[in-house]
Design a protein around this motif. Structure first.
Motif, PDB file in Angstrom:
ATOM      1  N   LYS A 198     -19.264 -58.560   6.960  1.00 35.08           N
ATOM      2  CA  LYS A 198     -18.716 -57.446   6.205  1.00 35.08           C
ATOM      3  C   LYS A 198     -19.296 -57.420   4.790  1.00 35.08           C
ATOM      4  O   LYS A 198     -19.326 -58.450   4.108  1.00 35.08           O
ATOM      5  CB  LYS A 198     -17.187 -57.559   6.137  1.00 35.08           C
ATOM      6  N   PRO A 199     -19.744 -56.266   4.317  1.00 30.40           N
ATOM      7  CA  PRO A 199     -20.285 -56.179   2.948  1.00 30.40           C
ATOM      8  C   PRO A 199     -19.172 -56.257   1.916  1.00 30.40           C
ATOM      9  O   PRO A 199     -17.987 -56.058   2.220  1.00 30.40           O
ATOM     10  CB  PRO A 199     -20.958 -54.808   2.938  1.00 30.40           C
ATOM     11  N   TYR A 224     -20.239 -47.886  -8.764  1.00 27.60           N
ATOM     12  CA  TYR A 224     -19.884 -48.503  -7.485  1.00 27.60           C
ATOM     13  C   TYR A 224     -21.061 -49.332  -6.971  1.00 27.60           C
ATOM     14  O   TYR A 224     -22.225 -48.936  -7.101  1.00 27.60           O
ATOM     15  CB  TYR A 224     -19.540 -47.398  -6.492  1.00 27.60           C
ATOM     16  N   SER A 225     -20.757 -50.501  -6.365  1.00 26.32           N
ATOM     17  CA  SER A 225     -21.807 -51.338  -5.775  1.00 26.32           C
ATOM     18  C   SER A 225     -21.431 -51.735  -4.352  1.00 26.32           C
ATOM     19  O   SER A 225     -20.241 -51.869  -4.024  1.00 26.32           O
ATOM     20  CB  SER A 225     -22.055 -52.593  -6.622  1.00 26.32           C
ATOM     21  N   ASN A 226     -22.452 -51.917  -3.509  1.00 27.78           N
ATOM     22  CA  ASN A 226     -22.265 -52.288  -2.108  1.00 27.78           C
ATOM     23  C   ASN A 226     -23.360 -53.284  -1.727  1.00 27.78           C
ATOM     24  O   ASN A 226     -24.541 -52.923  -1.716  1.00 27.78           O
ATOM     25  CB  ASN A 226     -22.328 -51.040  -1.226  1.00 27.78           C
ATOM     26  N   TYR A 227     -22.971 -54.532  -1.425  1.00 26.81           N
ATOM     27  CA  TYR A 227     -23.944 -55.580  -1.099  1.00 26.81           C
ATOM     28  C   TYR A 227     -23.564 -56.259   0.211  1.00 26.81           C
ATOM     29  O   TYR A 227     -22.381 -56.371   0.545  1.00 26.81           O
ATOM     30  CB  TYR A 227     -24.012 -56.615  -2.228  1.00 26.81           C
ATOM     31  N   HIS A 228     -24.587 -56.700   0.948  1.00 26.94           N
ATOM     32  CA  HIS A 228     -24.331 -57.406   2.198  1.00 26.94           C
ATOM     33  C   HIS A 228     -25.257 -58.607   2.322  1.00 26.94           C
ATOM     34  O   HIS A 228     -26.189 -58.778   1.535  1.00 26.94           O
ATOM     35  CB  HIS A 228     -24.488 -56.476   3.400  1.00 26.94           C
ATOM     36  N   SER A 257     -26.350 -49.751  -5.849  1.00 27.39           N
ATOM     37  CA  SER A 257     -25.295 -49.299  -6.746  1.00 27.39           C
ATOM     38  C   SER A 257     -25.534 -47.837  -7.114  1.00 27.39           C
ATOM     39  O   SER A 257     -26.672 -47.374  -7.146  1.00 27.39           O
ATOM     40  CB  SER A 257     -25.228 -50.169  -8.010  1.00 27.39           C
ATOM     41  N   GLU A 287     -21.889 -59.796  -5.595  1.00 28.55           N
ATOM     42  CA  GLU A 287     -22.751 -59.768  -4.416  1.00 28.55           C
ATOM     43  C   GLU A 287     -22.144 -60.631  -3.311  1.00 28.55           C
ATOM     44  O   GLU A 287     -21.165 -61.331  -3.512  1.00 28.55           O
ATOM     45  CB  GLU A 287     -24.149 -60.278  -4.766  1.00 28.55           C
ATOM     46  N   GLN A 295     -17.765 -54.471  -1.350  1.00 27.50           N
ATOM     47  CA  GLN A 295     -17.800 -53.229  -2.120  1.00 27.50           C
ATOM     48  C   GLN A 295     -16.966 -53.438  -3.384  1.00 27.50           C
ATOM     49  O   GLN A 295     -15.800 -53.804  -3.303  1.00 27.50           O
ATOM     50  CB  GLN A 295     -17.246 -52.073  -1.291  1.00 27.50           C
ATOM     51  N   TRP A 296     -17.582 -53.186  -4.522  1.00 23.38           N
ATOM     52  CA  TRP A 296     -16.909 -53.498  -5.777  1.00 23.38           C
ATOM     53  C   TRP A 296     -17.357 -52.501  -6.832  1.00 23.38           C
ATOM     54  O   TRP A 296     -17.842 -51.413  -6.504  1.00 23.38           O
ATOM     55  CB  TRP A 296     -17.238 -54.944  -6.180  1.00 23.38           C
ATOM     56  N   GLY A 334     -28.459 -54.999  -1.795  1.00 22.02           N
ATOM     57  CA  GLY A 334     -27.586 -53.842  -1.739  1.00 22.02           C
ATOM     58  C   GLY A 334     -27.946 -52.810  -2.782  1.00 22.02           C
ATOM     59  O   GLY A 334     -29.028 -52.829  -3.370  1.00 22.02           O
TER      60      GLY A 334
END
Length: 246
Positions: A82-83, A49-53, A237, A112, A85-86, A235
């Motif tokens: 809003k980030p 899981y990844s989360n970037y802003h 992961s 990203e 999420q992927w 972000g």
């Protein structure tokens, strides 16, 4: 004194030789976890899981509130940052270079950026706009085994990465003035750091990885009448994976 030293050294050599011989015999009947330390080269994969802003002057511009006065009161307008999420997935190559220190090269898919969303009363965004990029994320890392408890090991990692953009920002040209000039790069350098927990079983390592990435340059650059607007992405992961010793 010299005779005593020689005797001690000779005794140590005998003990080491017998101990090594005993381990060799023992290995014929029962696998030993120490073989994983002797393995020098690993190949594997990771997924998670990844989360970037987004940060930068474009984000500041769109998220700064502005107030509009009406006859019956006033309303604050601003966009939401809003980030994205992927998921992330990739291949790993690890080569031990000195004791607990290893060199690691990866090729990952990474998304990203983020999006700006106008609130119900309106904001800067005339149409919902995504600022999302798809990358081939290629980190070059040093991986250090910090400590081990039986088959469980804790690793620290750090290095640099190149993000090769394979799908860039979809520009919202219809809603922007024609005087806007865009200069979006195709390669973005980044710093990478993280930690990893690994479980050794024979020549395989089963991984749980936590990683933080900070892009060093903008992925979005816009100039309008001499004013520059930019976006960077950063972000984390969380991924699992496995390495196979060769």
């Amino acid at each position: 004194m010299n005779l005593t030293k020689c005797s001690g050294i000779f005794t140590c050599l005998i003990v080491i030789t017998l101990s090594t011989h005993g381990q060799t015999i023992g290995n014929t009947t029962e696998p030993n976890n120490s073989t994983s330390f002797e393995t020098q080269t690993y190949f594997g994969f990771r997924t998670g899981y990844s989360n970037y802003h987004m940060t930068g002057s474009e984000a500041d511009f769109r998220t700064t509130p502005y107030r509009v006065q009406f006859s019956d009161g006033s309303v604050d307008f601003q966009d939401k940052n809003k980030p994205i999420q992927w998921f992330t997935v990739g291949a790993i190559y690890r080569q031990k270079i000195y004791k607990r220190l290893a060199f690691q090269l990866e090729i990952n898919y990474l998304r990203e950026g983020g999006s700006f969303e106008a609130p119900p009363f309106g904001g800067y965004t005339l149409d919902r706009t995504n600022f999302v990029i798809d990358n081939l994320h290629i980190p070059i890392l040093l991986n250090l085994q910090a400590f081990a408890i039986g088959p469980l090991t804790m690793h620290l990692e750090g290095g640099i990465a190149a993000n090769i953009v394979v799908n860039g920002v979809e520009l919202d040209r219809p809603n922007l003035h024609p005087s806007n000039i865009f200069n979006n790069p195709s390669v973005i350098p980044a710093s990478v750091c993280g930690a990893e927990i690994a479980w050794r079983h024979q020549k395989s390592h089963y991984l749980l990885n936590f990683r933080y990435t900070n892009d060093l340059t903008d992925f979005y650059q816009r100039e309008y009448i001499g004013t520059h607007y930019n976006l960077k992405s950063k972000g984390f992961s969380v991924s699992t994976g496995v390495l196979f010793g060769q």
